[in-house]
Design a protein around this motif. Sequence first.
Motif: not given
Length: 456
Positions: A108-110, A132-135, A139-140, A200-201
């Motif tokens: 997640g961090i990486a 993409i970055n928002e999603y 998620w990460y 989802t999370v």
Amino acid sequence: MSKKSNYLSGTIGSTMLKTALAMLPGTIAVSGYNLADTYFVSQLGTLPLAAMGYTFPVIMLINCIFHGLGVGVMATVAHAVGGSRHKKAAKLVSCGMILIVSVAILIGIAGYCSMEWTFRCFGARGDVCTPINEYMGIWYLGCATAAVAMVGNSLLVAVGDSRLGGFFMMLGLVMNVLLDPLFIFDWGLGMGISGAALATVISQFIGSCLIVTALGKRHNLWAFKSLSKRVAQSAWKQIIRFALPAMLGMVLMPAGNGVVTRIVAAFGDKAVAAAAAAGRLEVLAFMLPMSLGIGLMPMIAQNYGAKCYSRIVGCRHFAMRFAFFFEIFMAVIYFIAAPYIVKYFTDDDEVAEIMVTYLRIIPWGFGLIEIHRYSGFFFTGCNYPHGSAWLSALRILGLLIPFSLLALWLKSLNGLFVARLAADLVAGAIGWLLVWRMTNSLPEDGQTVVRKKHSG
């Protein structure tokens, strides 16, 4: 722990079918997460939908890592449960979850720190990078919930509680479907595509909490207080021995599909569209066999741990025959219904013709490819995890890609479909033969398997 698993004592055929039916909703739920997010995000427009397309291969790759770790924990725990070593099983579950959560946090961090670089490698440019970055940003940061939910459900299946595992998977999907519109659209929180990730999370987090509670309260599989550095290192070594081959096998599948897609592209965009659409229809043929396969590996592993080798042979008889005859039946259905099915997916006559050809050739190999997949479960369950990775490499690197390149050299799209069929038939036949030899060489019930060091 709850009552003794039917994996060790129940009628083999009925136990496997009951497990498959219990896991069928869960199998559907796995695909349902992506479908739900894709459907609701599609209402936001083309750009967010395109962003979802870029996220799928990255999430799939990460899930391969989680799945591999899950196989490592599941196999070792099932061996311990089968051998009535409950304390060892509890330590393996506890150490396994520590490992999985740690790996998920690092991923997640990486991933969060390298989002822009990662998706540029996949071809993302311009305005699509923002959604993409928002999603993926959300998620990460919450991907540990996906890891715990995935592996936790596998552990419930490993101890014979497939019904509860399937229920939790379906419950997570229902929560995701309910939360998606609430978080995404303006009449709710209005978060857009980031709302889909948050839904989802959250749904996975709730499912994870329920799973963790069930593993502790229902099966008494937490043993954090009795862990030591030595115990943890030993457990992690056992888990990784099974996890690495499983990861390799999982990663090879999307990698091989990517190469084949690139080969199909040489025949034009319509060929790519037709193959992609027909490929989606394949899933319907594998739903029930995939559900049966979820319980197959832990059933084999428990009986291996209990030294009930005759039941492993019985599992081979039932599972292989079921897969073969069920998929032959599905192949007949596809062959007859193909011209009628494709009408619902395309109005282009050329695309429809290619789809019909695909659906009349490739399904005849479904039975053998499912046998190939089951063969990997037998190797893993019988304490030979590298055999599973070897079979995956054989099919993808040794058969599918070379055969497909031959079809490209012959400039035959139909030949490409025949190449896939040939790869599936040969890989399945080899898998069956190797598992037949391995299971027939097992000793009498109650005896210990003696295996040379180089064979795992």
